[in-house]
Design a protein around this motif. Structure first.
Motif, PDB file in Angstrom:
ATOM      1  N   LEU A  86      42.158 131.682 142.132  1.00 56.70           N
ATOM      2  CA  LEU A  86      43.004 132.748 141.606  1.00 56.70           C
ATOM      3  C   LEU A  86      43.789 133.420 142.729  1.00 56.70           C
ATOM      4  O   LEU A  86      44.716 134.189 142.465  1.00 56.70           O
ATOM      5  N   ASN A  87      43.439 133.131 143.972  1.00 61.68           N
ATOM      6  CA  ASN A  87      44.087 133.745 145.129  1.00 61.68           C
ATOM      7  C   ASN A  87      45.562 133.374 145.220  1.00 61.68           C
ATOM      8  O   ASN A  87      46.423 134.239 145.425  1.00 61.68           O
ATOM      9  N   GLN A 106      38.545 135.816 131.056  1.00 63.17           N
ATOM     10  CA  GLN A 106      39.536 134.866 130.545  1.00 63.17           C
ATOM     11  C   GLN A 106      40.145 134.041 131.676  1.00 63.17           C
ATOM     12  O   GLN A 106      40.230 132.812 131.594  1.00 63.17           O
ATOM     13  N   GLY A 107      40.552 134.702 132.745  1.00 65.45           N
ATOM     14  CA  GLY A 107      41.122 133.978 133.874  1.00 65.45           C
ATOM     15  C   GLY A 107      40.113 133.045 134.517  1.00 65.45           C
ATOM     16  O   GLY A 107      40.452 131.919 134.911  1.00 65.45           O
ATOM     17  N   TYR A 108      38.875 133.514 134.618  1.00 66.07           N
ATOM     18  CA  TYR A 108      37.808 132.684 135.184  1.00 66.07           C
ATOM     19  C   TYR A 108      37.607 131.428 134.335  1.00 66.07           C
ATOM     20  O   TYR A 108      37.487 130.317 134.862  1.00 66.07           O
ATOM     21  N   THR A 109      37.581 131.601 133.019  1.00 64.08           N
ATOM     22  CA  THR A 109      37.379 130.462 132.119  1.00 64.08           C
ATOM     23  C   THR A 109      38.526 129.465 132.240  1.00 64.08           C
ATOM     24  O   THR A 109      38.300 128.248 132.300  1.00 64.08           O
ATOM     25  N   TRP A 110      39.743 129.962 132.278  1.00 64.01           N
ATOM     26  CA  TRP A 110      40.888 129.059 132.447  1.00 64.01           C
ATOM     27  C   TRP A 110      40.758 128.270 133.752  1.00 64.01           C
ATOM     28  O   TRP A 110      40.997 127.064 133.788  1.00 64.01           O
ATOM     29  N   ALA A 111      40.410 128.979 134.830  1.00 69.10           N
ATOM     30  CA  ALA A 111      40.330 128.330 136.136  1.00 69.10           C
ATOM     31  C   ALA A 111      39.211 127.294 136.181  1.00 69.10           C
ATOM     32  O   ALA A 111      39.369 126.231 136.788  1.00 69.10           O
ATOM     33  N   VAL A 112      38.080 127.590 135.527  1.00 67.46           N
ATOM     34  CA  VAL A 112      36.985 126.612 135.463  1.00 67.46           C
ATOM     35  C   VAL A 112      37.453 125.351 134.743  1.00 67.46           C
ATOM     36  O   VAL A 112      37.213 124.224 135.201  1.00 67.46           O
ATOM     37  N   ASN A 248      31.887 139.795 144.377  1.00 68.60           N
ATOM     38  CA  ASN A 248      32.373 139.960 145.747  1.00 68.60           C
ATOM     39  C   ASN A 248      33.719 139.275 145.965  1.00 68.60           C
ATOM     40  O   ASN A 248      34.489 139.670 146.847  1.00 68.60           O
ATOM     41  N   GLN A 249      33.984 138.249 145.174  1.00 70.46           N
ATOM     42  CA  GLN A 249      35.270 137.543 145.262  1.00 70.46           C
ATOM     43  C   GLN A 249      36.352 138.213 144.418  1.00 70.46           C
ATOM     44  O   GLN A 249      37.467 137.705 144.321  1.00 70.46           O
ATOM     45  N   GLY A 250      36.008 139.325 143.786  1.00 74.27           N
ATOM     46  CA  GLY A 250      36.991 140.085 143.021  1.00 74.27           C
ATOM     47  C   GLY A 250      37.167 139.643 141.597  1.00 74.27           C
ATOM     48  O   GLY A 250      38.165 139.962 140.954  1.00 74.27           O
ATOM     49  N   ILE A 251      36.170 138.881 141.071  1.00 73.99           N
ATOM     50  CA  ILE A 251      36.255 138.377 139.698  1.00 73.99           C
ATOM     51  C   ILE A 251      35.188 139.074 138.859  1.00 73.99           C
ATOM     52  O   ILE A 251      33.994 138.943 139.129  1.00 73.99           O
ATOM     53  N   GLU A 252      35.612 139.841 137.902  1.00 77.69           N
ATOM     54  CA  GLU A 252      34.683 140.581 137.043  1.00 77.69           C
ATOM     55  C   GLU A 252      34.492 139.834 135.725  1.00 77.69           C
ATOM     56  O   GLU A 252      35.424 139.697 134.941  1.00 77.69           O
ATOM     57  N   ILE A 253      33.260 139.358 135.497  1.00 73.23           N
ATOM     58  CA  ILE A 253      32.994 138.700 134.232  1.00 73.23           C
ATOM     59  C   ILE A 253      31.825 139.364 133.497  1.00 73.23           C
ATOM     60  O   ILE A 253      31.427 138.944 132.458  1.00 73.23           O
TER      61      ILE A 253
END
Length: 253
Positions: A86-87, A106-112, A248-253
């Motif tokens: 996402l960086n 949502q962004g995490y799921t797309w990226a996975v 810590n990587q800035g991804i809130e799930i």
């Protein structure tokens, strides 16, 4: 090199964990295969992934402990760490005067999804070109250590690791559940107890698995999987490690 295709490959593929120590893998070939793999489908054409290619033997050795020094990484000629990224998207948005909004579930799921599709496209291409591959399931167990080794910035998470080399073994083709186990026509058919017994009978009856059950002092294969291979305590521990790392990587799930 012209790619030839035979769909029997899919029913005969196998993971390779031992690689020919005398055959190097051309980095330009890997780059070419990755370039082709990047044409895989992805969410919104954002390509929310990066891949770290490690070919230096010392650097591979440094990565090995995070993967519990499995045989596949110990003999690999190349290791590819596929990361959700996402960086890059974030920086592109900020540079364009826009506010990025993918550091969430949502962004995490797309990226996975994007990363997994990209990785599998590469694996298929690599194997069709005569290379052997093996996914290492340890990447999300030790994401913090892998991230530190690979110098990953915020917004980048190691997701999948693939070892690569020319095969030095021809292992048995792994068993798979019959298509009737996984295909649902029109709507989901919930499994009855008799369905489960019928669908898993072949797997439970295999000599290799019966030996596995006996060696672990269990009554059946399900107990081996749930109690020994993937126990709740270990799953919850590594889930906690991964969740904290994502935060810590800035991804809130």
């Amino acid at each position: 090199m012209e790619l030839t295709f035979n769909d029997s490959y899919f029913s005969h593929r196998r993971s390779i964990r031992a690689y020919d120590s005398n055959r190097e893998v051309d980095t330009e070939l890997i780059r070419s295969l990755l370039s082709k793999a990047a044409h895989a489908p992805n969410t919104g054409n954002m390509q929310l992934y990066s891949v770290i290619l490690t070919t230096d033997p010392e650097e591979i050795s440094a990565l090995a402990p995070a993967h519990f020094s499995q045989p596949a990484i110990m003999s690999a000629k190349a290791v590819l760490t596929f990361c959700l990224d996402l960086n890059r998207y974030h920086k592109w948005c900020v540079d364009g005067g826009a506010e990025p909004g993918l550091n969430n579930l949502q962004g995490y799921t797309w990226a996975v999804m994007d990363t997994a599709i990209f990785a599998q496209q590469f694996v298929t291409l690599a194997e069709l070109n005569g290379l052997g591959t093996c996914y290492l399931g340890t990447t999300t167990y030790n994401a913090p250590a892998i991230s530190s080794q690979l110098n990953l910035p915020a917004g980048v998470v190691p997701l999948l690791t693939v070892t690569l080399g020319y095969p030095a073994e021809t292992p048995e083709i792994p068993e798979r559940l019959d298509i009737d186990c996984i295909l649902h026509q029109g709507h989901y058919h919930n499994y009855s107890g008799s369905d489960i017994k019928r669908l898993y009978a072949e797997k439970e009856g295999m000599e290799s698995y019966r030996k596995f059950v006996e060696e672990n002092g269990k009554e059946n294969l399900a107990q081996v999987y749930a109690d020994v291979r993937y126990p709740r305590a270990a799953n919850e521990h590594f889930s906690g490690v991964l969740k904290e790392f994502l935060k810590n990587q800035g991804i809130e799930i």
